[in-house]
Design an enzyme around this catalytic site. Structure first.
Site, PDB file in Angstrom:
ATOM      1  N   GLY A  75       2.142   6.918   7.985  1.00 29.25           N
ATOM      2  CA  GLY A  75       1.467   6.260   9.037  1.00 29.25           C
ATOM      3  C   GLY A  75       0.178   7.099   9.361  1.00 29.25           C
ATOM      4  O   GLY A  75      -0.759   6.777   9.719  1.00 29.25           O
ATOM      5  N   CYS A  76       0.263   8.537   9.158  1.00 29.82           N
ATOM      6  CA  CYS A  76      -0.836   9.192   9.418  1.00 29.82           C
ATOM      7  C   CYS A  76      -1.970   9.225   8.322  1.00 29.82           C
ATOM      8  O   CYS A  76      -3.285   9.171   8.182  1.00 29.82           O
ATOM      9  CB  CYS A  76      -0.698  10.659   9.212  1.00 29.82           C
ATOM     10  N   THR A  77      -1.595   8.553   7.086  1.00 29.10           N
ATOM     11  CA  THR A  77      -2.497   8.102   6.034  1.00 29.10           C
ATOM     12  C   THR A  77      -3.358   7.206   6.620  1.00 29.10           C
ATOM     13  O   THR A  77      -4.681   7.080   6.326  1.00 29.10           O
ATOM     14  CB  THR A  77      -2.013   8.132   4.505  1.00 29.10           C
TER      15      THR A  77
END
Length: 200
Positions: A75-77
């Site tokens: 998700g952070c990517t």
């Protein structure tokens, strides 16, 4: 660190059914956490992926500050890529900038930024001091660091808060919507007449 990141990624995927999915524009008066709309953001000094120091109070333009759980998780990517795709338009259209913040160290930030080709600052909040100063709410029943985006005006006043763990890509549109509302109203073109002309 890899074990911790793997746990966050695995848990975030499993927690999607339970995580909040709507925007939060301001905290409730009884809440003791989370920087609220209308409040001045805490000052902070952090190091980015290039070893440069970023000081919030020295920034004199609108600023998107997004807190994310961990470097290199799925998700952070997605979130970092979404901001990277829009960073030039944010800088040009809104005269604003973006910083991402999470709890891993500068070495982790450097690797994450290099892998994605990020040209905005992601800041190492080792120990989560800045996260705590902002009062970022935890997600997934307190098991994960929250994914929250704050938009600040040029004076550091919070104008928008968006809290959504599972839909990481949605943070970019929420930030742009808030920046759009901050743009000064364009002057009306043409000449306004102080009276109405009769047409019948």
């Amino acid at each position: 660190m890899k074990t911790s990141a793997a746990f966050i990624a695995t848990f975030a995927a499993g927690a999607s059914a339970f995580a909040p999915s709507s925007a939060v524009s301001r905290r409730s008066p009884s809440s003791a956490i989370n920087l609220a709309v209308g409040e001045t953001a805490p000052d902070f000094v952090l190091i980015d992926q290039n070893g440069k120091t970023f000081t919030r109070s020295k920034n004199k333009k609108p600023l998107v500050v997004y807190f994310y759980p961990a470097d290199a998780t799925p998700g952070c990517t997605v979130q970092a890529k979404a901001f990277q795709e829009e960073i030039q338009s944010i800088r040009k259209e809104y005269k604003a900038d973006v910083v991402g913040i999470s709890g891993q160290g500068a070495e982790s930030k450097q690797k994450f930024a290099a892998e994605l080709g990020l040209d905005f600052s992601i800041l190492a909040d080792d120990g989560d001091a800045v996260r705590k100063a902002f009062g970022v709410p935890k997600a997934a029943f307190g098991f994960l660091p929250g994914r929250v985006t704050y938009v600040l005006d040029k004076d550091g006043t919070c104008t928008s808060v968006y809290d959504n763990l599972t839909d990481a890509a949605s943070h970019i549109q929420a930030a742009k919507d808030a920046l759009e509302q901050m743009k000064p109203a364009k002057a009306a073109k043409g000449i306004s007449l102080p009276f109405s002309l009769p047409f019948n």
